[in-house]
Design an enzyme around this catalytic site. Sequence first.
Site, PDB file in Angstrom:
ATOM      1  N   ALA A   1       0.839  -1.211   0.000  1.00 51.07           N
ATOM      2  CA  ALA A   1       0.000   0.000   0.000  1.00 51.07           C
ATOM      3  C   ALA A   1       0.868   1.254   0.000  1.00 51.07           C
ATOM      4  CB  ALA A   1      -0.912   0.004   1.232  1.00 51.07           C
TER       5      ALA A   1
ATOM      6  N   PHE B   1       9.964   1.719   2.612  1.00 49.76           N
ATOM      7  CA  PHE B   1      10.556   2.943   2.032  1.00 49.76           C
ATOM      8  C   PHE B   1      10.559   4.107   3.024  1.00 49.76           C
ATOM      9  CE2 PHE B   1       7.965   1.395  -1.868  1.00 49.76           C
ATOM     10  CZ  PHE B   1       8.941   0.487  -2.241  1.00 49.76           C
TER      11      PHE B   1
ATOM     12  N   GLN C   1      22.483  27.482 -31.399  1.00 45.61           N
ATOM     13  CA  GLN C   1      21.130  27.988 -31.126  1.00 45.61           C
ATOM     14  C   GLN C   1      20.239  26.894 -30.528  1.00 45.61           C
ATOM     15  OE1 GLN C   1      18.727  29.226 -34.506  1.00 45.61           O
ATOM     16  NE2 GLN C   1      18.217  31.112 -33.400  1.00 45.61           N
TER      17      GLN C   1
ATOM     18  N   GLU D   1       3.626  18.403   2.734  1.00 44.07           N
ATOM     19  CA  GLU D   1       4.674  17.536   2.175  1.00 44.07           C
ATOM     20  C   GLU D   1       4.825  17.759   0.669  1.00 44.07           C
ATOM     21  OE1 GLU D   1       4.349  13.485   3.453  1.00 44.07           O
ATOM     22  OE2 GLU D   1       5.276  12.680   1.653  1.00 44.07           O
TER      23      GLU D   1
HETATM   24  C1  LIG Z   1      13.126   6.858  -1.612  1.00 45.70           C
HETATM   25  C2  LIG Z   1      11.732   6.818  -1.077  1.00 45.70           C
HETATM   26  C3  LIG Z   1      11.425   7.426   0.125  1.00 45.70           C
HETATM   27  C4  LIG Z   1      10.136   7.338   0.643  1.00 45.70           C
HETATM   28  N1  LIG Z   1       9.879   7.850   1.892  1.00 45.70           N
HETATM   29  C5  LIG Z   1       8.695   7.549   2.499  1.00 45.70           C
HETATM   30  C6  LIG Z   1       8.484   7.885   3.863  1.00 45.70           C
HETATM   31  O1  LIG Z   1       9.335   8.487   4.535  1.00 45.70           O
HETATM   32  N2  LIG Z   1       7.300   7.516   4.440  1.00 45.70           N
HETATM   33  C7  LIG Z   1       6.324   6.866   3.746  1.00 45.70           C
HETATM   34  O2  LIG Z   1       5.293   6.550   4.330  1.00 45.70           O
HETATM   35  N3  LIG Z   1       6.494   6.562   2.438  1.00 45.70           N
HETATM   36  C8  LIG Z   1       7.665   6.875   1.796  1.00 45.70           C
HETATM   37  N4  LIG Z   1       7.866   6.540   0.481  1.00 45.70           N
HETATM   38  C9  LIG Z   1       6.770   5.912  -0.262  1.00 45.70           C
HETATM   39  C10 LIG Z   1       6.265   6.737  -1.446  1.00 45.70           C
HETATM   40  O3  LIG Z   1       5.517   7.832  -1.028  1.00 45.70           O
HETATM   41  C11 LIG Z   1       5.508   5.760  -2.341  1.00 45.70           C
HETATM   42  O4  LIG Z   1       6.476   4.976  -3.006  1.00 45.70           O
HETATM   43  C12 LIG Z   1       4.601   6.433  -3.342  1.00 45.70           C
HETATM   44  O5  LIG Z   1       3.511   7.012  -2.686  1.00 45.70           O
HETATM   45  C13 LIG Z   1       4.100   5.464  -4.404  1.00 45.70           C
HETATM   46  O6  LIG Z   1       3.551   4.302  -3.800  1.00 45.70           O
HETATM   47  P1  LIG Z   1       3.994   2.857  -4.305  1.00 45.70           P
HETATM   48  O7  LIG Z   1       5.472   2.840  -4.346  1.00 45.70           O
HETATM   49  O8  LIG Z   1       3.311   1.833  -3.494  1.00 45.70           O
HETATM   50  O9  LIG Z   1       3.482   2.795  -5.792  1.00 45.70           O
HETATM   51  P2  LIG Z   1       2.048   2.234  -6.263  1.00 45.70           P
HETATM   52  O10 LIG Z   1       0.968   2.810  -5.425  1.00 45.70           O
HETATM   53  O11 LIG Z   1       2.131   0.762  -6.394  1.00 45.70           O
HETATM   54  O12 LIG Z   1       1.962   2.875  -7.708  1.00 45.70           O
HETATM   55  C14 LIG Z   1       2.877   2.508  -8.747  1.00 45.70           C
HETATM   56  C15 LIG Z   1       2.731   3.478  -9.878  1.00 45.70           C
HETATM   57  O13 LIG Z   1       1.444   3.339 -10.443  1.00 45.70           O
HETATM   58  C16 LIG Z   1       0.961   4.595 -10.867  1.00 45.70           C
HETATM   59  N5  LIG Z   1      -0.328   4.854 -10.161  1.00 45.70           N
HETATM   60  C17 LIG Z   1      -0.627   4.662  -8.855  1.00 45.70           C
HETATM   61  N6  LIG Z   1      -1.889   5.022  -8.586  1.00 45.70           N
HETATM   62  C18 LIG Z   1      -2.411   5.448  -9.761  1.00 45.70           C
HETATM   63  C19 LIG Z   1      -3.681   5.973 -10.157  1.00 45.70           C
HETATM   64  N7  LIG Z   1      -4.671   6.157  -9.260  1.00 45.70           N
HETATM   65  N8  LIG Z   1      -3.865   6.307 -11.457  1.00 45.70           N
HETATM   66  C20 LIG Z   1      -2.875   6.136 -12.374  1.00 45.70           C
HETATM   67  N9  LIG Z   1      -1.653   5.682 -12.055  1.00 45.70           N
HETATM   68  C21 LIG Z   1      -1.415   5.338 -10.774  1.00 45.70           C
HETATM   69  C22 LIG Z   1       2.024   5.635 -10.531  1.00 45.70           C
HETATM   70  O14 LIG Z   1       2.821   5.867 -11.679  1.00 45.70           O
HETATM   71  C23 LIG Z   1       2.845   4.945  -9.463  1.00 45.70           C
HETATM   72  O15 LIG Z   1       4.199   5.386  -9.462  1.00 45.70           O
HETATM   73  C24 LIG Z   1       9.128   6.662  -0.086  1.00 45.70           C
HETATM   74  C25 LIG Z   1       9.442   6.069  -1.315  1.00 45.70           C
HETATM   75  C26 LIG Z   1      10.720   6.110  -1.800  1.00 45.70           C
HETATM   76  C27 LIG Z   1      11.035   5.404  -3.092  1.00 45.70           C
END
Ligand SMILES: Cc1cc2nc3c(=O)[nH]c(=O)nc-3n(C[C@H](O)[C@H](O)[C@H](O)COP(=O)(O)OP(=O)(O)OC[C@H]3O[C@@H](n4cnc5c(N)ncnc54)[C@H](O)[C@@H]3O)c2cc1C
Length: 385
Positions: free
Chosen positions: A135, A161, A285, A248
Site C-alpha cells: 500500500a 521505504f 542555437q 509535504e
Molecule cells: C526513496 C523513497 C522514500 C520514501 N519515503 C517515504 C516515507 O518516509 N514515508 C512513507 O510513508 N512513504 C515513503 N515513500 C513511499 C512513497 O511515497 C511511495 O512509493 C509512493 O507514494 C508510491 O507508492 P507505491 O510505491 O506503493 O506505488 P504504487 O501505489 O504501487 O503505484 C505505482 C505506480 O502506479 C501509478 N499509479 C498509482 N496510482 C495510480 C492511479 N490512481 N492512477 C494512475 N496511475 C497510478 C504511478 O505511476 C505509481 O508510481 C518513499 C518512497 C521512496 C522510493
Amino acid sequence: MSEPASPYFREEHAALRAQIRRFVESEIKPQAAAWEEAGFVPRAVLRQMGALGFLGIRYPEEFGGSELDTLATIVLAEELGRSSFGGVAVTVLVHTDMASPHLANAGSPAQKRRWMPDIVAGRCITAVAVTEPDAGSDVAAIRTVARRDGDDYLLNGTKMFITNGVHADLIFVAARTDPSVKGTRGISIFAVERSAPGLSVGRALKKQGWRSSDTAELVFADCRVPEENRLGAEHAGFYAIMRNFQNERLVLGAMAMGEAQAALELTLAYVRERRAFGGVLWDKQAIRLRLAMLAAKIAAGRELLYATAWRDARGEDCVREVSMVKAYCGELVNEVMYDCQQFHGGFGYISESAIERMVRDARIHAIGGGATEVMLEEVAKRLHF
Ligand SMILES: Cc1cc2nc3c(=O)[nH]c(=O)nc-3n(C[C@H](O)[C@H](O)[C@H](O)COP(=O)(O)OP(=O)(O)OC[C@H]3O[C@@H](n4cnc5c(N)ncnc54)[C@H](O)[C@@H]3O)c2cc1C
C-alpha cells in the site's frame, strides 16, 4: 542569474534564504559526497541546523521555533534542493515538514512539550511511516494493525521505504485501530520511539538516488506503544495524513524547483566554457533556445509554487493547486535534468559529475509523496466545467 523582485517574499525570507545558502555552501556541499558514500547524514549536522533555527521555522517560540510562514518553509526546501544533494535535502525536510507536522498538528500539549523542543533542536530526528509493501499511493489499503492491550497498543505489520527509518528517534506510524472497518476509517497515528520493544529495521534499502538519505523497511512485531503516544483521536488518522500531505507535497515541489534551478545554472556555466566546432556550446542555437525554454518553465513552476504557498499561508484550501505543484514540478525537474545531462555530454554520465547525481536524485520526484498520476487525479476531480 539575478532574481526578479517577488511579491511573495519579505525581508525575513530573504535573510533566511541568505543564511541557508551560506550554510549549504560551507557545511553541506564540501562534505555531502562523503555522506552519499556513508548512506546517511551525520547527526552533528542536523544538530547544527537545529542550533541555527532551520528545523523549527514554523513552530512556536516556546519550543525554540521561529513562527514564520509557509513561504519560509519554501525557502528552506528550495535552498536545500539547490545544494544538488537531494539525499541531504530530504533527510532534513522529512524531519521538518513531513514527519514532525504530525505532532505539531495533532499532538496534545503534553506530547508537544515532551518532544517538540528536541525536534526543533535536532536532538530528536523524526520519520513518518505510512507506506507498506502492499500500500503506497492507496493509503486506505494499509494493513498494519494496532490492537489494544491494557493501557497499551500492540502494533503488527511492515512499513516500506521509510526515509530516516534507520536513524530516526521518533517515528509517526499509521496503523489500523479498527480492523473491522476497511478503507479510510479506523486508522490512527502513533508516535513510536526507537526504543519501543518489537520495533526493528528489517533492512536498510539501497536506492538509485538520494543516497545520503537512509531508507528503511521497518518491522513491527507485537510492538508495544502506550496509549499516551497516540496522536489525536482514535480512528481519525487518515484525515491527519491527508492534511499533512498538503505541506509535504508543497515542500517536495519546492525542493524540485531548487534542484532544477541549480541544474540549469550548472549547465549554463558548462556550455559557456565547453568548446566544440570552433566555438562554445552556448553558440549553438539549439542548445541556447532549449535552455531558455527550461528557464521559462522553471520560472513558471516557481511562480505556481510561490502563489500556492502564499495561499496556504493565508489559510486557503488549495488542494488543487498543491496537487498541480507536485505534478508539474515533479515532472519538470526530470525534464530539466535530462536536457542538462545531455548538454554535459559524456562528462554528465560519469559518476563524479554533479549532474549525474542530480539526474538520479530527481527521478523520485515523479513517484514519491504522491505519484504524478495520483496528483493529476486530484486536480481532475477539482476541474469544474
Ligand atoms: C526513496 C523513497 C522514500 C520514501 N519515503 C517515504 C516515507 O518516509 N514515508 C512513507 O510513508 N512513504 C515513503 N515513500 C513511499 C512513497 O511515497 C511511495 O512509493 C509512493 O507514494 C508510491 O507508492 P507505491 O510505491 O506503493 O506505488 P504504487 O501505489 O504501487 O503505484 C505505482 C505506480 O502506479 C501509478 N499509479 C498509482 N496510482 C495510480 C492511479 N490512481 N492512477 C494512475 N496511475 C497510478 C504511478 O505511476 C505509481 O508510481 C518513499 C518512497 C521512496 C522510493
